[in-house]
Design an enzyme around this catalytic site. Sequence first.
Site, PDB file in Angstrom:
ATOM      1  N   GLN A 109      31.664  65.160  25.331  1.00  0.00           N
ATOM      2  CA  GLN A 109      32.542  65.578  26.429  1.00  0.00           C
ATOM      3  C   GLN A 109      32.450  64.648  27.638  1.00  0.00           C
ATOM      4  O   GLN A 109      33.443  64.388  28.312  1.00  0.00           O
ATOM      5  CB  GLN A 109      32.216  67.007  26.862  1.00  0.00           C
ATOM      6  CG  GLN A 109      33.253  67.579  27.804  1.00  0.00           C
ATOM      7  CD  GLN A 109      32.984  69.029  28.145  1.00  0.00           C
ATOM      8  OE1 GLN A 109      31.957  69.347  28.758  1.00  0.00           O
ATOM      9  NE2 GLN A 109      33.883  69.916  27.736  1.00  0.00           N
TER      10      GLN A 109
ATOM     11  N   GLU B  20      46.144  35.922  45.347  1.00  0.00           N
ATOM     12  CA  GLU B  20      47.444  36.409  45.841  1.00  0.00           C
ATOM     13  C   GLU B  20      47.263  37.278  47.094  1.00  0.00           C
ATOM     14  O   GLU B  20      48.013  38.219  47.341  1.00  0.00           O
ATOM     15  CB  GLU B  20      48.208  37.208  44.764  1.00  0.00           C
ATOM     16  CG  GLU B  20      48.331  36.510  43.412  1.00  0.00           C
ATOM     17  CD  GLU B  20      49.265  35.310  43.443  1.00  0.00           C
ATOM     18  OE1 GLU B  20      49.185  34.533  44.404  1.00  0.00           O
ATOM     19  OE2 GLU B  20      50.056  35.149  42.504  1.00  0.00           O
TER      20      GLU B  20
ATOM     21  N   SER C 142      42.539  33.381  53.051  1.00  0.00           N
ATOM     22  CA  SER C 142      43.314  34.516  53.548  1.00  0.00           C
ATOM     23  C   SER C 142      44.079  34.153  54.820  1.00  0.00           C
ATOM     24  O   SER C 142      45.166  34.676  55.072  1.00  0.00           O
ATOM     25  CB  SER C 142      42.381  35.699  53.814  1.00  0.00           C
ATOM     26  OG  SER C 142      41.762  36.124  52.613  1.00  0.00           O
TER      27      SER C 142
ATOM     28  N   GLY D 188      56.279  39.090  45.434  1.00  0.00           N
ATOM     29  CA  GLY D 188      56.501  39.255  44.001  1.00  0.00           C
ATOM     30  C   GLY D 188      55.276  38.889  43.191  1.00  0.00           C
ATOM     31  O   GLY D 188      54.983  39.516  42.159  1.00  0.00           O
TER      32      GLY D 188
ATOM     33  N   GLY E 142      26.431  47.959  23.675  1.00  0.00           N
ATOM     34  CA  GLY E 142      26.023  46.577  23.459  1.00  0.00           C
ATOM     35  C   GLY E 142      27.106  45.725  22.846  1.00  0.00           C
ATOM     36  O   GLY E 142      27.215  44.524  23.130  1.00  0.00           O
TER      37      GLY E 142
ATOM     38  N   SER F  90      43.586  38.550  49.126  1.00  0.00           N
ATOM     39  CA  SER F  90      42.476  39.406  48.695  1.00  0.00           C
ATOM     40  C   SER F  90      42.792  40.865  49.009  1.00  0.00           C
ATOM     41  O   SER F  90      43.636  41.173  49.868  1.00  0.00           O
ATOM     42  CB  SER F  90      41.180  38.999  49.408  1.00  0.00           C
ATOM     43  OG  SER F  90      41.243  39.343  50.786  1.00  0.00           O
TER      44      SER F  90
ATOM     45  N   GLU G 255      43.641  26.321  50.916  1.00  0.00           N
ATOM     46  CA  GLU G 255      42.907  25.089  51.186  1.00  0.00           C
ATOM     47  C   GLU G 255      41.422  25.388  51.285  1.00  0.00           C
ATOM     48  O   GLU G 255      41.026  26.558  51.394  1.00  0.00           O
ATOM     49  CB  GLU G 255      43.401  24.458  52.498  1.00  0.00           C
ATOM     50  CG  GLU G 255      44.849  24.041  52.447  1.00  0.00           C
ATOM     51  CD  GLU G 255      45.330  23.319  53.696  1.00  0.00           C
ATOM     52  OE1 GLU G 255      46.499  22.915  53.717  1.00  0.00           O
ATOM     53  OE2 GLU G 255      44.521  23.164  54.646  1.00  0.00           O
ATOM     54  N   PRO G 256      40.582  24.363  51.248  1.00  0.00           N
ATOM     55  CA  PRO G 256      39.133  24.605  51.340  1.00  0.00           C
ATOM     56  C   PRO G 256      38.738  25.406  52.583  1.00  0.00           C
ATOM     57  O   PRO G 256      37.798  26.207  52.541  1.00  0.00           O
ATOM     58  CB  PRO G 256      38.544  23.189  51.389  1.00  0.00           C
ATOM     59  CG  PRO G 256      39.524  22.355  50.640  1.00  0.00           C
ATOM     60  CD  PRO G 256      40.868  22.929  50.977  1.00  0.00           C
TER      61      PRO G 256
END
Length: 415
Positions: free
Chosen positions: A313, A398, A167, A275, A375, A400, A162-163
């Site tokens: 390398q 899902e 979390s 899941g 680039g 943080s 919701e707003p």
Amino acid sequence: MLWVPWWRVGARIRGLRGGLQAPAESGRRGVVSCIDPSTGLNEEQKEFQKVAFNFAAREMAPNMAEWDQKELFPVDVMRKAAQLGFGGIYVRTDVGGSGLSRLDTSVIFEALATGCTSTTAYISIHNMCAWMIDTFGSEEQRHRFCPPLCTMEKFASYCLTEPGSGSDAASLLTSAKRRGDHYVLSGSKAFISGGGEADIYVVMCRTGGPGPKGISCIVVEKGTPGLSFGKKERKVGWNSQPTRAVIFEDCAVPVANRIGDEGQGFLIAMRGLNGGRINVASCSLGAAYASVILTRDHLKVRKQFGEPLASNQYLQFKLADMVARLVASRLMIRNAAVALQEEREDAVALCSMAKLFATDECFAICNQALQMHGGYGYLKDCAVQQYMRDSRVHQILEGSNEVMRILISRSLLQE
């Protein structure tokens, strides 16, 4: 008559084999790459992994850039994916699902995400919603909602955030007040993937007092009076799936649409997210795998100072780091998937670890791939920039990655 996934019917498997494309990193015949995603899989898993890679290469990858730039929701292509069994991968077969394991699901989402990470991530959310109904719904609800979700005749959205509560999901405010044989919902949800396009909204709302025990899970169907949507959000990535606020204004929903008992909603939401975290981590894995392959090929053909970049390398070391991170992420995700399938006590912590580690590391791989393309990597014509943008949000949603650290540390300190 319920549709049966093709890998459950031997004749259909034999009919499809001739047209399968091998994974992008199959290498020369008889040569197994150190990053081969089929390593450790059984023969059945390799079969549907090939189908997923083939579908990603033929139906998704050629359209990935257009879906992103024009912000198109590829309904027809997702329904084609559902014909292969990818609309209800870990939903039970009696309602049209494929009945596969969490490990099988991770393998499929990794493969599909190489074709379009954003679209695959939405498919993963859709699958999570279908599983929640299949697992916690009544038999009537399972047979009413799951078959059209498994064919993707209908699409689903997960409505928790919701707003004012991201979390801290247990503090959500959207209310559902019982009036006779209906609940009347009031409030709003934010950042809802598929918002406005989906047909089924799996909504966590407050039917009781404060805290997680006051939350219930209710299915709200599109077209219900009082249900509306905000503007489509403009995002850095994930542009092939719409994101909108979902708004409830005296929205009356039958009590028959409540999934589980009153007060069980928070548990259902968290079980779904366990899941979901493996799913989204698997999508990151697909983006990273594709980015590694593109980078390897770029280093072989791009020349600077008279030599291919592959002879440098420093760049070899960078590529080695990317590959090591990729393989470690895959192993961690698959280990967590098995733990979740077996309902082990350490499953929640392992899912959190896999989500934290893999989404961080896979984004780093995609970002490094862009850098190593120079680039060219910054151009919209180059796929690595889209993999980078699409995978970035996986560190936020899902749960943080900061929340994942809390879950991991709590599980350890409570031992």
